[in-house]
Every structure is written in structure tokens, then in C-alpha cells.
Design an enzyme around this catalytic site. Structure first.
Site, PDB file in Angstrom:
ATOM      1  CE1 TYR A  25      -3.325   2.905   0.471  1.00 24.95           C
ATOM      2  CE2 TYR A  25      -1.920   3.552   2.312  1.00 24.95           C
ATOM      3  CZ  TYR A  25      -2.935   3.836   1.413  1.00 24.95           C
ATOM      4  OH  TYR A  25      -3.557   5.063   1.455  1.00 24.95           O
ATOM      5  CG  HIS A  70      -3.067  14.433  -0.587  1.00 20.28           C
ATOM      6  ND1 HIS A  70      -3.075  13.762  -1.775  1.00 20.28           N
ATOM      7  CD2 HIS A  70      -3.633  13.585   0.322  1.00 20.28           C
ATOM      8  CE1 HIS A  70      -3.612  12.562  -1.605  1.00 20.28           C
ATOM      9  NE2 HIS A  70      -3.976  12.445  -0.348  1.00 20.28           N
ATOM     10  CG  ASN A  79      -0.191   8.349   6.002  1.00 25.98           C
ATOM     11  OD1 ASN A  79      -1.298   8.830   6.184  1.00 25.98           O
ATOM     12  ND2 ASN A  79       0.004   7.259   5.289  1.00 25.98           N
ATOM     13  NE  ARG A 134     -16.349  29.602  50.261  1.00 30.94           N
ATOM     14  CZ  ARG A 134     -17.599  29.128  50.240  1.00 30.94           C
ATOM     15  NH1 ARG A 134     -17.832  27.864  50.594  1.00 30.94           N
ATOM     16  NH2 ARG A 134     -18.595  29.885  49.872  1.00 30.94           N
ATOM     17  CG  PHE A 153      -3.379   7.107   9.614  1.00 35.68           C
ATOM     18  CD1 PHE A 153      -4.749   7.240   9.761  1.00 35.68           C
ATOM     19  CD2 PHE A 153      -2.901   6.012   8.913  1.00 35.68           C
ATOM     20  CE1 PHE A 153      -5.626   6.311   9.230  1.00 35.68           C
ATOM     21  CE2 PHE A 153      -3.777   5.082   8.370  1.00 35.68           C
ATOM     22  CZ  PHE A 153      -5.145   5.233   8.519  1.00 35.68           C
ATOM     23  CD  GLU A 201      -8.835   7.949   3.964  1.00 41.25           C
ATOM     24  OE1 GLU A 201      -9.160   9.155   4.010  1.00 41.25           O
ATOM     25  OE2 GLU A 201      -7.855   7.534   3.330  1.00 41.25           O
TER      26      GLU A 201
END
Length: 495
Positions: A45, A75, A189, A276, A321, A405
């Protein structure tokens, strides 16, 4: 590897990175495992496959560099204001430290380019928004990585403006690099945005907690409050560690107080809760922050990449992650910090009411002067805003990557909210600081406890007594600076 502690955050990170300049054997060993995996022609992966929902798509060897390059470019979709330079630098430092643990398989060339950027203070400019806090802080870390490819921007030296990375690299004689297989994924990541915000704020909170105790003691003296609720016996039969610590701090600050002696037999039975119950409220925030520090110290000394490369040659896809531990901690810290501001504002309000000989609004001639009325408005507004900001981000989740996800932490949103809450609380406490100092002036010639007296003297060296209305904002700014001044706590005897 050096363990990074929140209390020694910057020193420990500097030592870690200096060590990695000298010894990168773990990075090199992990990289060799990645190279061997590529040679086997099996699917791994993110190394020779697509990402997220595209994990089933095998990528041919001649396209692996383009795969990593495309990952960074695709990204880099962050939006919103830019993260402050100091936190961007911390993101870069934490990423270097995490990669240096040797479970990512990043290439030495890419890793050393990150170190070069840090050494030359080439700090990438990173937008705040765009991470959902799972699969790592993908968009922010992609922006952090853009300058490796010659894209994106760097902060200027002062952290006030940004400069295109291409020009800065050219001026420094630095060529963009080509990312190797797995490099891009190792860069983006990880939880470094959440971790950087949280670590930075928790580090700063260590002083803020002590300062809050000092301000509580100053207000207590100015309002002629009782020391009896801080008796050691009271707290040892409800022995929360934070509560015990706060009561001890107050007793230290009030030692040898002439003001306390002057009203010892005044007949007052009980003070309002904001005086107090300082140990119980401040102490609960201390306990919460201690827990959050434990979480974040675990995180910043962990590997949050995916897939992970192990010494026996295994390459395993997991979920380190996912930002859930940080997301919960950030929400908890937000509540704890906000409560310091909430109780502080109540003390500021009491100081203005004219109790026990203090002039209303802390000025002799009111009417023509509004006195300290309006700074309390500001404190009240900030407390109210914090109540909205304290709604937890971690209870939300929106699926991404076509459902692959399907549960995310939203910890990045919690991190940004915590920053805003912290800044609000700094201003709330700053308002109590110069308000309590003003009130103490009216108790002269009686002196408060030695710790309070020394702190009050130090404050007066920076901020003078106010006899009439003027531009209070300057004093608020000075008071905010004092909150982070280590000398204030040294004068008070708390460090």
C-alpha cells in the site's frame, strides 16, 4: 532516540535532530526494506499502489516517482489563514523526529532535505484548514512538503510574510528533489499538525497554570479574602494532585501577609467561590492538562505513518495516523484552559464592586472616568466566546475517500479551536493581572504576602497605577506579555 517531553519541548527536539544528523542507520535500514519490497514486485500500500480508495490499483515501477509527486500536489488543498511560523517549525521538527524513529522507510535524500530546510530556517507556510484528523493531517503536511518539489511558500525571517519557495531555493542554491517510492506518503501520513498545536499550547500552559494561581492570590489579597480555605488539611482529605498543588502555591504566595493579618478577626464567614474554590477549580484544570501532556508525550514519541516498516522486513498497514487520542485530548485541554479564564473573569468583576474599602471601578473619581469597567466587558466577551469554542470537535465525523476512511477524528479542528481559546484566556488573565494590581495599590501601606508583593512590584515596573481613563489596550498588551515572562514567577517565588 531521545524522548521528547513537553516541559523540555524545544531542547529535546533540538537534541533529537542533532543526533539524527550523526546517525541515520535506522532510517537507512528501513529504506532498504522498502527497496527490497519493491524488488519483490508484490503490492504494498502506498509504495506501489494508489492511495485511500485507490489502494487496489497497482502502479508500475516507471511511474512510482510521479505517484509520490502527484500525492503531494493533489493533497495540497489547504485553505484559510496560515498557521503561525513557530507552529509550522514545530510541525517540521516533529515530522523529522517521527521519521527518525526508523519505521517509515523514507529515503535519506528526502529526510536530509527536511533537516536542511530546518537548519536554514526555511519554514514552509501552511494553511490551517483542510485536515479531518485521520489518514494523518494530509493537506497541512502536503503543504509542508511542497517546497521539496519547488512549490509552495516559506515564511520570511520575521514570520510576518511569505515568499515563493522557488525563489528562496534558487537564492540558496538548492534544487528541488524527486521523491522516491514511499517518500510522499511518509511525509503526509502523520498527526504533526494536531501534535504541534497541542504540544505548543501544553508547553505554554505550564507557565499559565502558575500565573493563574498568582493572579488568584493577588485578587484574594486585594479583596481581603480568607486564607482558611487553603489550609493543608482541607486538601489532604480530598487529595487531587492539582488541588493540593494550587493550595500550596497560594499559601506560599500569601506568606507573611500584613493584609491577611489586618482582617483576621473581621467576622467574614465565607468568600465567593471564585476565591474560596481556587484550588478546586485551578486544580482540576491542572489535572486535565497533566493528562493531556501524558497523551501528547506518547504521541510525539510515536510513529504515525502508514504503512509501517519493521526490522524483520514486514510492511504492515495499520491506523496509527488516526488522530482520536489527540482529538479527545485537545477538547479536554480546551475545557480546562477555558475554565481558568471563566473563574478569572469572576474575580475581575468582584474587584470592581467596591468591596471592603476599594473604590468602585478602582478609580477615585468615577463618572468622568469609567475606570476599569470596560476591560471587564472584554473579559466577559472572551469567556462567552470560549463557551462556544469549547464544543468538542471529536464528537463529529464525516466519511472521506468514498467511504474507505469512514470515521475521522476532526482533531485538527480541535487544535485550531484550542489555540483560539488559549489566546482568549491569555487576554482574560491579563485583564485580571492589571486589575488586581490596581486594587492592591489601594491596600497600601499594608503589604500582601511576600510572593504577591514581589510580583506586584515587578508588574508595577511595567504597568503604572491608573489615575484616570486612558488607552487601556496598551496595558492589556503589556499584561499579556507578562503572562509568559518567566521573571514574573521567579519574583513570586513559584519557580
Amino acid at each position: 532516540m531521545i524522548k521528547i517531553r513537553i516541559s523540555q519541548l524545544y531542547k529535546d527536539l533540538a537534541r533529537s535532530i542533532e543526533g539524527l544528523k550523526k546517525d541515520q542507520s535506522r532510517i537507512e535500514d528501513a529504506r532498504q526494506i522498502v527497496e527490497d519490497a519493491l524488488a519483490s514486485n508484490e503490492a504494498f500500500y502506498g509504495i506501489n499502489t494508489g492511495f485511500g480508495i485507490l489502494a487496489t490499483k497497482k502502479i508500475s515501477g516507471d511511474k512510482l516517482q510521479k505517484l509520490q509527486r502527484n500525492l503531494i500536489l493533489s493533497h495540497s488543498v489547504g485553505t484559510g489563514e496560515l498557521i503561525p511560523k513557530e507552529i509550522c517549525r514545530l510541525m517540521l521538527q516533529l515530522k523529522i523526529h517521527a521519521l527518525g524513529l526508523g519505521y517509515s522507510g523514507i529515503s535519506s535524500e528526502t529526510f536530509n532535505r527536511l533537516i536542511l530546510m530546518l537548519d536554514k530556517d526555511l519554514i514552509p507556510a501552511i494553511p490551517k484548514k483542510g485536515s479531518v484528523g485521520a489518514s494523518g493531517d494530509l493537506a497541512p503536511l502536503a503543504h509542508m512538503s511542497l517546497p521539496l518539489l519547488g512549490y509552495g511558500s516559506f515564511w520570511n525571517e520575521e514570520g510576518t510574510d511569505i515568499i515563493p519557495a522557488s525563489g528562496v531555493l534558487s537564492e540558496n542554491g538548492i534544487e528541488p528533489i524527486e521523491l522516491k517510492a514511499k517518500d510522499g506518503l511518509s511525509l503526509i501520513n502523520g498527526t504533526q499538525l494536531m501534535a504541534a498545536y497541542g504540544s505548543w499550547l501544553l508547553h505554554k500552559s505550564l507557565q499559565l497554570l502558575d500565573v493563574a494561581d498568582l493572579l488568584g492570590a493577588m485578587s484574594l489579597e486585594a479583596l481581603q479574602g480568607s486564607i482558611r480555605p487553603f489550609d493543608e488539611r482541607v486538601h489532604h482529605i480530598r487529595p487531587h494532585k492539582g488541588q493540593i498543588r494550587v493550595a500550596e502555591n497560594i499559601r506560599t504566595l500569601l506568606k507573611d501577609s500584613q493584609i491577611l493579618e489586618s482582617h483576621r478577626n473581621c467576622g467574614k464567614v465565607q468568600d465567593p467561590y471564585c476565591l474560596r474554590c481556587i484550588p478546586q477549580v485551578h486544580g482540576a484544570s491542572r489535572n486535565a492538562i497533566a493528562h493531556c501532556i501524558e497523551v501528547f508525550e506518547t504521541e510525539i514519541n510515536s510513529v504515525t505513518d502508514n504503512p509501517l516498516v519493521f526490522e524483520n522486513g514486514d510492511i504492515i498497514s495499520g491506523g496509527n495516523f488516526h488522530g482520536q487520542p489527540l482529538a479527545l485530548g485537545l477538547d479536554y485541554a480546551a475545557i480546562a484552559i477555558a475554565e481558568l479564564g471563566s473563574i478569572s473573569e469572576r474575580r475581575t468583576y468582584l474587584l470592581l464592586e467596591g468591596h471592603d474599602g476599594l473604590p468602585e471601578l478602582l478609580m477615585e473619581e468615577t463618572g468622568i472616568n469609567s475606570g476599569f469597567m470596560i476591560p471587564q466587558y472584554t473579559a466577559a466577551a472572551l469567556v462567552s466566546e470560549n463557551k462556544v469554542l469549547c464544543h468538542p470537535s471529536s464528537v463529529d465525523s464525516i466519511p472521506t475517500s468514498l467511504g474507505q476512511e469512514d470515521h475521522v477524528s476532526m482533531g485538527s479542528i480541535g487544535a485550531i479551536k484550542l489555540y483560539d481559546i488559549f489566546k482568549n484566556v491569555e487576554h482574560i488573565l491579563a485583564i485580571e493581572l492589571f486589575t488586581a494590581a490596581q486594587a492592591l495599590d489601594f491596600r497600601s501601606p499594608l503589604k500582601p504576602g511576600t510572593g504577591v508583593d514581589a510580583a506586584h512590584t515587578y508588574i508595577r515596573e511595567q504597568i503604572p497605577h491608573a489615575k484616570e481613563d486612558h488607552y487601556f489596550r496598551d496595558e492589556i498588551s503589556l499584561a499579556v506579555d507578562l503572562l509568559s515572562d518567566p521573571q514574573l514567577l521567579r519574583q513570586a517565588g513559584l519557580v
